[in-house]
Design an enzyme around this catalytic site. Sequence first.
Site, PDB file in Angstrom:
ATOM      1  N   GLY A  72       0.860  -1.191   0.049  1.00  0.00           N
ATOM      2  CA  GLY A  72       0.129  -0.144   0.045  1.00  0.00           C
ATOM      3  C   GLY A  72       0.642   1.381  -0.106  1.00  0.00           C
ATOM      4  O   GLY A  72       2.087   1.317   0.111  1.00  0.00           O
ATOM      5  N   LYS A  78       0.795   0.158   6.858  1.00  0.00           N
ATOM      6  CA  LYS A  78       1.462  -1.281   6.631  1.00  0.00           C
ATOM      7  C   LYS A  78       2.192  -1.704   8.006  1.00  0.00           C
ATOM      8  O   LYS A  78       2.196  -2.796   8.434  1.00  0.00           O
ATOM      9  CB  LYS A  78       2.251  -1.158   5.373  1.00  0.00           C
ATOM     10  N   ASP A 102      11.453  -0.013   6.001  1.00  0.00           N
ATOM     11  CA  ASP A 102      12.479   1.065   6.552  1.00  0.00           C
ATOM     12  C   ASP A 102      13.511  -0.001   7.229  1.00  0.00           C
ATOM     13  O   ASP A 102      14.819   0.300   7.147  1.00  0.00           O
ATOM     14  CB  ASP A 102      11.862   1.790   7.387  1.00  0.00           C
ATOM     15  N   SER A 146       6.089  -1.512  -2.373  1.00  0.00           N
ATOM     16  CA  SER A 146       6.188  -2.517  -3.359  1.00  0.00           C
ATOM     17  C   SER A 146       5.206  -2.088  -4.481  1.00  0.00           C
ATOM     18  O   SER A 146       4.276  -2.971  -4.657  1.00  0.00           O
ATOM     19  CB  SER A 146       5.897  -4.034  -2.984  1.00  0.00           C
TER      20      SER A 146
END
Length: 228
Positions: A72, A78, A102, A146
Amino acid sequence: MASVALPSRGTTPVPKPCSRGTLQKTRVAVPMRLETTSVNRSTNIRWHQAEVLRRDKERLLGQRGCIMWLTGLSASGKSTVATALEAMLHQRGHLTMLLDGDNVRHGLNSNLGFSAEDRTENIRRVGEVAKLAAETGILTITSFISPYRVDREAVRARMDPGDFLEIYLHVPLALCEERDPKGLYKKARAGKLPHFTGISDPYEEPENPDIILEPYDVGASTELGCPI
């Protein structure tokens, strides 16, 4: 008697003295040559089959490994959902692994930027790590923007059917910008942050995700113990 040098290959009979001074023949065993293959730029490699199989590990853990792939926009929640999901599974006695977008850039993928090519490599590496974990029986949760559909589908294609669950956090861009916890959207709008998904780079929505989470999903928020 002078020693006889053994040939390095083949099964050539080698003279050997016996008790009566005559010669008898013996054969030297030669290891079978292993076939190798090439995968992309890796050459002369061979898959080594382990003795402990996936089913053995899953039987030990009492669970079936899989990948739960959260995708997303930035600020869609997320990492929050992934963290809460892992905590819930842990409390229920499951072994888990959490791969966060991250976090992996602090080590494994610290040499990658945010160009299209680097984003693809980022997802490829994470997909391979997640695959190894899932095939060990671990419930593997990944939290990555992604943005490219082909990259997500490439990870799915590497897995057995049913082992990859795509979870789409369907949160509108306007709401993500309103949240903007790291101030990234503001920088992107000001032209200070190139290659930012949703602003200067595209996000390709999943066509057939396994699970869709909408903002303010009361049921999911209650189950996970966190807001979406």
